[in-house]
Design an enzyme around this catalytic site. Structure first.
Site, PDB file in Angstrom:
ATOM      1  N   ASP A  10       0.813  -1.216   0.000  1.00 51.16           N
ATOM      2  CA  ASP A  10       0.000   0.000   0.000  1.00 51.16           C
ATOM      3  C   ASP A  10       0.849   1.269   0.000  1.00 51.16           C
ATOM      4  O   ASP A  10       0.316   2.373  -0.102  1.00 51.16           O
ATOM      5  CB  ASP A  10      -0.956   0.011   1.198  1.00 51.16           C
ATOM      6  CG  ASP A  10      -0.202   0.032   2.527  1.00 51.16           C
ATOM      7  OD1 ASP A  10       0.814  -0.678   2.631  1.00 51.16           O
ATOM      8  OD2 ASP A  10      -0.644   0.739   3.446  1.00 51.16           O
ATOM      9  N   ASP A 327      14.987 -38.080 -37.501  1.00 51.45           N
ATOM     10  CA  ASP A 327      14.609 -39.168 -38.407  1.00 51.45           C
ATOM     11  C   ASP A 327      15.755 -40.167 -38.491  1.00 51.45           C
ATOM     12  O   ASP A 327      16.905 -39.797 -38.759  1.00 51.45           O
ATOM     13  CB  ASP A 327      14.298 -38.600 -39.796  1.00 51.45           C
ATOM     14  CG  ASP A 327      13.641 -39.630 -40.695  1.00 51.45           C
ATOM     15  OD1 ASP A 327      12.401 -39.684 -40.720  1.00 51.45           O
ATOM     16  OD2 ASP A 327      14.383 -40.395 -41.360  1.00 51.45           O
ATOM     17  N   ILE A 328      15.441 -41.442 -38.229  1.00 46.22           N
ATOM     18  CA  ILE A 328      16.465 -42.494 -38.284  1.00 46.22           C
ATOM     19  C   ILE A 328      16.880 -42.704 -39.737  1.00 46.22           C
ATOM     20  O   ILE A 328      16.027 -42.933 -40.617  1.00 46.22           O
ATOM     21  CB  ILE A 328      15.931 -43.799 -37.683  1.00 46.22           C
ATOM     22  CG1 ILE A 328      15.589 -43.584 -36.201  1.00 46.22           C
ATOM     23  CG2 ILE A 328      16.954 -44.923 -37.835  1.00 46.22           C
ATOM     24  CD1 ILE A 328      14.944 -44.780 -35.535  1.00 46.22           C
ATOM     25  N   ASN A 335      14.478 -52.260 -42.361  1.00 50.54           N
ATOM     26  CA  ASN A 335      13.304 -53.127 -42.461  1.00 50.54           C
ATOM     27  C   ASN A 335      13.439 -54.129 -43.603  1.00 50.54           C
ATOM     28  O   ASN A 335      13.133 -55.318 -43.456  1.00 50.54           O
ATOM     29  CB  ASN A 335      12.045 -52.278 -42.670  1.00 50.54           C
ATOM     30  CG  ASN A 335      11.437 -51.794 -41.363  1.00 50.54           C
ATOM     31  OD1 ASN A 335      11.673 -52.381 -40.311  1.00 50.54           O
ATOM     32  ND2 ASN A 335      10.650 -50.743 -41.432  1.00 50.54           N
ATOM     33  N   ASP A 344      11.385 -52.685 -35.441  1.00 53.09           N
ATOM     34  CA  ASP A 344      10.680 -52.311 -34.202  1.00 53.09           C
ATOM     35  C   ASP A 344      11.642 -52.215 -33.015  1.00 53.09           C
ATOM     36  O   ASP A 344      11.510 -51.321 -32.164  1.00 53.09           O
ATOM     37  CB  ASP A 344       9.580 -53.333 -33.898  1.00 53.09           C
ATOM     38  CG  ASP A 344       8.389 -53.211 -34.838  1.00 53.09           C
ATOM     39  OD1 ASP A 344       8.329 -52.215 -35.584  1.00 53.09           O
ATOM     40  OD2 ASP A 344       7.526 -54.111 -34.813  1.00 53.09           O
ATOM     41  N   GLU A 370       9.550 -43.663 -38.669  1.00 57.44           N
ATOM     42  CA  GLU A 370      10.842 -43.531 -38.008  1.00 57.44           C
ATOM     43  C   GLU A 370      11.148 -42.073 -37.634  1.00 57.44           C
ATOM     44  O   GLU A 370      12.282 -41.734 -37.318  1.00 57.44           O
ATOM     45  CB  GLU A 370      11.960 -44.069 -38.905  1.00 57.44           C
ATOM     46  CG  GLU A 370      12.227 -43.265 -40.160  1.00 57.44           C
ATOM     47  CD  GLU A 370      11.366 -43.669 -41.354  1.00 57.44           C
ATOM     48  OE1 GLU A 370      11.795 -43.440 -42.500  1.00 57.44           O
ATOM     49  OE2 GLU A 370      10.268 -44.228 -41.140  1.00 57.44           O
TER      50      GLU A 370
END
Length: 454
Positions: A10, A327-328, A335, A344, A370
């Site tokens: 105040d 990104d791989i 794969n 996986d 991926e």
């Protein structure tokens, strides 16, 4: 680290003085001249810390603090009471009202700024958990944020002075299960067990550096989320301030008052339990809706919802936000050559390495296939680039062990980095720039990090 500060006093001269100190450190500041005005302001203006004077007409600072902490909408905002009162009974009354700390007039500028920054950092960790809970609620999951008591906990006290340790154990033993430890290395190992809800460290340790001990506790799981309280001598301000910079949650000054110590312990344990429960609830309620079943990371649906919130938060706070798209490399070849089972396994191991090398407030998601996205609040472009480079090296330096194919498989990752560029920037644009940077990394030969500012 900037933030929003509400100054309640105040006396206009006091307000102007605090505003000048805080504005010089680039905080955003608003003021209120009464408890009633403060309550109205804090409900309409999302602030990070309240600096609250005690002696005010009408509703005093203790009553105002209690009202802030009683309201579910505002109880998570740290309150620092600023007062000329320096008696222990005043500190006890403030702690009982829910105050997080006290600063005595005349205020030390370094202590003010250090404690404000410390409380903002601690609050934002809790805010992140609540924000993720709200994200889950938007997606149709529950949100549980009820209060928790702070008694009957298990504490670890680190003190290599036998007489001091004995006094602390006696003070705390009536309400808590307390283990004492004189050796810093053993204390770190015991904290890593995850059995404790608070660590109390004597800053006067003779056999080890107490600040290094606090840093080690902050750097390892699961002790990273363990609240830390330090006990300091009144004339040891530099080390006490440094401990706050390292992420210590609270401190007690000697001579230690038993009532004050118990109140501060109760407060820290209560917050930890609330955060633990909230984190558990979040993990349980949104797991099916927003988690990638293969990797255990959040999925694209969660990312899109959460990015909107984080971008809005960065805009409101004028803060930093960075995104890494990872990104791989040559994943299709993995794969095609070794089969989808091996693919996986690579995805799961990559996700594990990613998650184990980021902060608790960072958000790691599997964006699809991926491709992964890492969102880092309060992080600028240069730091995010360094994180991307660290992750890239971590992936490339150690071959992946797979069970359904070759025993060891060399894997690399390309990374694109982008950051929030200020008002008008959108989540979609940030992600797009990060994605474009990723494609640049691919074109330049893969296994590299590229940042794109625009």
């Amino acid at each position: 680290m900037t933030g929003r500060i509400l100054v309640v006093d105040d006396v206009k001269a006091n307000v102007r003085l605090l505003e000048a100190r805080l504005l010089a450190e680039y905080f955003e500041v608003k003021s209120a001249t009464s408890g009633e005005e403060a309550l109205n302001t804090i409900r309409e203006w999302s602030c990070d810390v309240v600096l609250l004077d005690v002696m005010m007409p009408g509703m005093d600072g203790f009553e105002t603090c209690a009202a802030i902490k009683a309201d579910p909408r505002t109880r998570h905002v740290p309150v620092v009471i600023i007062t000329a009162l320096d008696q222990m009974e005043d500190r006890i009354r403030g702690l009982e009202a829910g105050a997080d700390d006290f600063l005595t007039k005349p205020i030390n500028d370094v202590a003010l700024v250090t404690r404000v920054r410390n409380l903002i950092a601690l609050k934002r960790t809790s805010d992140e958990l609540r924000m993720r809970a709200r994200t889950g609620a938007v997606l149709g999951c529950g949100e549980d944020e009820h209060a928790s008591e702070g008694g009957g906990s298990r504490l670890l006290v680190v003190d290599d002075r036998a007489s001091s340790l004995e006094r602390l154990l006696k003070m705390l033993g009536a309400e808590h299960i307390v283990d004492g430890e004189a050796d810093a290395a053993r204390a770190v190992a015991r904290a890593a067990s995850g059995h404790y809800e608070l660590a109390i460290v004597n800053l006067s340790l003779q056999s080890a550096d107490p600040l290094r001990l606090c840093s080690q506790l902050r750097d390892q799981d699961p002790a990273r989320q363990l609240p830390i309280m330090v006990i300091a001598d009144p004339d040891d301000t530099p080390r006490m301030m440094r401990s706050l910079d390292l992420g210590v949650n609270d401190y007690v000054l000697r001579p230690v008052d038993r009532h004050e110590l118990l109140l501060r312990v109760r407060s820290q344990v209560s917050r930890k339990r609330a955060n633990d429960r909230l984190l558990s609830d979040v993990q349980k309620t949104i797991a099916l809706a927003v988690t990638d079943a293969l990797t255990g990371l959040h999925n694209r649906r969660y990312l899109e919802t959460h990015m909107n919130t984080l971008t809005r938060q960065a805009r409101e706070r004028e803060g930093d936000l960075s995104v890494l798209t990872l990104d791989i490399d040559y994943f299709k070849s993995i794969n095609d050559t070794h089969g989808h089972d091996v693919g996986d396994e690579v995805l799961k191991e990559f996700a594990r390495r990613l998650k184990s090398n980021i902060r608790g407030l960072d958000l790691a998601c599997r964006h699809g296939g991926e491709e992964f996205v890492l969102v880092m609040p309060d992080t600028d472009l240069s730091v995010a680039y360094q994180v991307g480079e660290r992750i890239r090296r971590l992936v490339a330096s150690e071959p992946f062990h797979v069970q359904n194919g070759p025993e060891m498989l060399t894997v690399t990752v390309s990374v694109g980095v982008a950051s929030y560029q200020g008002k008008g920037d959108t989540p979609e644009e940030i992600l797009k720039r990060s994605d474009e940077a990723l494609y640049s990394a691919k074109r330049e030969g893969r296994n590299r990090v590229v940042s794109q500012a625009a």
